[in-house]
Design a protein around this motif. Structure first.
Motif, PDB file in Angstrom:
ATOM      1  N   ASN A  27      -6.726   2.448 -14.418  1.00 16.91           N
ATOM      2  CA  ASN A  27      -5.997   1.725 -13.364  1.00 16.91           C
ATOM      3  C   ASN A  27      -4.790   0.962 -13.902  1.00 16.91           C
ATOM      4  O   ASN A  27      -4.123   0.250 -13.146  1.00 16.91           O
ATOM      5  CB  ASN A  27      -6.937   0.751 -12.652  1.00 16.91           C
ATOM      6  CG  ASN A  27      -8.032   1.462 -11.881  1.00 16.91           C
ATOM      7  OD1 ASN A  27      -7.795   2.527 -11.310  1.00 16.91           O
ATOM      8  ND2 ASN A  27      -9.228   0.886 -11.866  1.00 16.91           N
ATOM      9  N   THR A  28      -4.518   1.079 -15.196  1.00 14.98           N
ATOM     10  CA  THR A  28      -3.413   0.351 -15.807  1.00 14.98           C
ATOM     11  C   THR A  28      -2.161   1.227 -15.864  1.00 14.98           C
ATOM     12  O   THR A  28      -2.211   2.371 -16.313  1.00 14.98           O
ATOM     13  CB  THR A  28      -3.767  -0.108 -17.234  1.00 14.98           C
ATOM     14  OG1 THR A  28      -4.930  -0.944 -17.179  1.00 14.98           O
ATOM     15  CG2 THR A  28      -2.626  -0.895 -17.860  1.00 14.98           C
ATOM     16  N   THR A  29      -1.048   0.664 -15.390  1.00 14.02           N
ATOM     17  CA  THR A  29       0.224   1.379 -15.377  1.00 14.02           C
ATOM     18  C   THR A  29       1.225   0.661 -16.271  1.00 14.02           C
ATOM     19  O   THR A  29       1.412  -0.552 -16.164  1.00 14.02           O
ATOM     20  CB  THR A  29       0.801   1.468 -13.949  1.00 14.02           C
ATOM     21  OG1 THR A  29      -0.125   2.166 -13.116  1.00 14.02           O
ATOM     22  CG2 THR A  29       2.132   2.206 -13.949  1.00 14.02           C
ATOM     23  N   VAL A  30       1.859   1.415 -17.144  1.00 13.48           N
ATOM     24  CA  VAL A  30       2.876   0.883 -18.056  1.00 13.48           C
ATOM     25  C   VAL A  30       4.193   1.583 -17.755  1.00 13.48           C
ATOM     26  O   VAL A  30       4.248   2.813 -17.695  1.00 13.48           O
ATOM     27  CB  VAL A  30       2.472   1.114 -19.533  1.00 13.48           C
ATOM     28  CG1 VAL A  30       3.594   0.701 -20.469  1.00 13.48           C
ATOM     29  CG2 VAL A  30       1.197   0.346 -19.860  1.00 13.48           C
ATOM     30  N   VAL A  31       5.257   0.798 -17.552  1.00 14.42           N
ATOM     31  CA  VAL A  31       6.576   1.358 -17.253  1.00 14.42           C
ATOM     32  C   VAL A  31       7.541   0.958 -18.363  1.00 14.42           C
ATOM     33  O   VAL A  31       7.732  -0.231 -18.648  1.00 14.42           O
ATOM     34  CB  VAL A  31       7.108   0.870 -15.891  1.00 14.42           C
ATOM     35  CG1 VAL A  31       8.513   1.418 -15.655  1.00 14.42           C
ATOM     36  CG2 VAL A  31       6.165   1.297 -14.770  1.00 14.42           C
ATOM     37  N   ALA A  32       8.138   1.956 -19.010  1.00 15.84           N
ATOM     38  CA  ALA A  32       9.127   1.729 -20.061  1.00 15.84           C
ATOM     39  C   ALA A  32      10.514   2.044 -19.507  1.00 15.84           C
ATOM     40  O   ALA A  32      10.748   3.136 -18.979  1.00 15.84           O
ATOM     41  CB  ALA A  32       8.824   2.602 -21.274  1.00 15.84           C
TER      42      ALA A  32
END
Length: 472
Positions: free
Chosen positions: A410-415
């Protein structure tokens, strides 16, 4: 004139004219603490920060600090705003919510009743409970289990109630009945198997104390624990007494916005209800240290203090307190976090050293940096643990390849790539600058560890230890 201008220009900082003066030697150490804040990692060539800079960076309105040296409070000082709207500054007398640090003082109270032979640490808690009992059997639960978080119970922590809410009774909280805003406190697994942090378990000990003594929890704690320790400015009463309102700090969220109604109310007093100052908590720490050394017994005998500081089942969890063994010394400590407040204390079991830091914000990062600065200033190596890393410049074309959205569960990382920098946001949080130690390995100054980009099905994935965030 210059001092007056200093106060006007740096509105987020406490004016030196308003602070208690110490010896020139101590004032010099205070200035060092204020000007040597560091992250867990030190980038080669990057100067350390000032406390003022980090309060602004983290959007933290105020902080209060006390340092203990050789069994004495060497200094205590407040910085910034207790309440921005009311233009009230933080002073050493400003009261903060101690949150889970309340559990340490609750442990003292319970062991005082044990010392009076009104309670037994290894007795089944059902012996003392009259108005509520656990709804399921998880084996024998004792006070030892409750205070060391080894009872196998649910409910990690409590969100508190807005100042206009109807407050539940302790029994309603334990049953999970309205107006309580948390679920039932119940066994999740057999007691004594392992540690599982449970504010719910601590709340059971609150019910036991009031049942055995026939007194209100806050009244008993004030007379039998806080006042004898010299913590006369502190209290457990919820809601806070009207007479104390001008001393209460206002809590704030990570974005700098104040908590609605200024702060939450916590009828779960034993788990989260203490209002206090770093100075008062330092008095508790010093008495604990002296009692442990066999030199004082203001509340507990030295033998009972040693019982309180002895881990039970779990090697770090004692009775209302956590034990930390570092390279040079062993410490007792506890952290706290209520809505809009964070705090920490630590005391050495020998030598009489320690600190207390309280912040009226959900953001605890500045407190961690202050701890490192204290360690650096005083030569307390256990408190000042940083890793020096040399950074490299990564080509813009490579950084563009790293940009994108990554997911793990459920974890979203945006670079995001912009201005020749890569900034990374976790679950919609504030984008953090990625510092590269090699062409594919990076870190954040805000928190560890080192992280890296690895080849994946769609170009690159982000790998942090055993976790792999897959590019979408």
């Amino acid at each position: 004139m210059l001092k007056l201008q200093y106060c006007i220009v740096f509105l987020l900082f406490s004016c030196p004219l308003l602070a208690q003066s110490y010896s020139s030697e101590v004032e010099n150490r205070i200035r060092q603490v204020e000007s040597n804040l560091a992250s867990w990692v030190e980038i080669e060539g990057q100067p350390r920060w000032t406390l003022e800079e980090r309060l602004r960076h983290y959007k933290v309105p105020g902080i209060s600090i006390a340092v203990i040296r050789d069994y004495k409070i060497e200094w205590a000082r407040g910085y910034g705003w207790a309440d921005v709207e009311e233009k009230r500054r933080v002073t050493p007398q400003t009261l903060f919510q101690a949150a889970s640090i309340s559990k340490s003082l609750n442990g003292v109270a319970i062991l005082k009743l044990v010392e009076r032979q009104q309670l037994k640490l290894d007795e089944d808690i059902n012996t003392y409970l009259k108005t509520w009992h656990p709804s399921a059997d998880s084996g024998k639960i004792t006070l030892n289990h409750l205070l060391s978080h080894t009872a196998g119970l649910t409910i990690h922590g409590f969100p508190g109630y807005e100042v206009t809410d109807t407050l539940p009774t302790v029994e309603q909280i334990l049953r999970g009945e309205k107006p309580a805003n948390t679920k039932e406190v119940k066994p999740a697994f057999t007691s004594g198997k392992r540690m599982q942090y449970s504010g719910g378990g601590t709340t059971i000990s609150q019910l036991i104390l009031t049942g055995v003594t026939g007194e209100k929890y806050d009244v008993f704690l004030q007379r039998e624990v806080l006042d004898p320790l010299g913590m006369t400015g502190s209290f457990f009463t919820q809601p806070a007494p009207q007479s104390k309102k001008n001393l209460l700090a206002t809590g704030h969220h990570r974005n700098g916005e104040p908590v609605k109604g200024k702060y939450h109310v916590y009828p779960e007093m034993a788990a989260a209800g203490l209002w206090t100052t770093p100075t008062d908590l330092a008095k508790y720490i010093i008495e604990t240290q002296l009692s442990y050394a066999g030199q004082s017994s203001k509340v507990l005998s030295p033998a009972m203090t040693k019982t309180r500081l002895t881990p039970y089942i779990n090697p770090s969890s004692a009775l209302g307190v956590f034990i930390r063994k570092e390279k040079e010394h062993t410490y007792f400590s506890h952290n706290g976090g209520n809505e809009g407040f964070t705090s920490t204390y630590l005391g050495s079991l020998d030598g009489g050293n320690g600190y207390v830091i309280m912040v009226n914000s959900d953001n605890f990062d500045v407190a961690n940096e202050v701890v490192r600065s204290i360690g650096l200033t005083y030569g307390w190596k256990d408190f000042h643990q940083t890793q020096k890393i040399k950074t490299v410049t990564v080509p813009a074309d490579t950084l563009r390849q790293y940009a994108g959205t990554y997911k793990l569960g459920n974890t979203t990382v945006v670079a995001t790539f912009a201005n020749n920098e890569l900034r990374i946001s976790i679950d919609g949080g504030e984008p953090l600058l990625a510092h590269f130690s090699s062409v594919n390995e990076f870190f954040f100054v805000e928190f560890p560890p080192l992280v890296k980009f690895e080849k994946g099905a769609k170009g690159f994935d982000i790998v942090a230890g055993a976790d792999r965030f897959v590019k979408q």
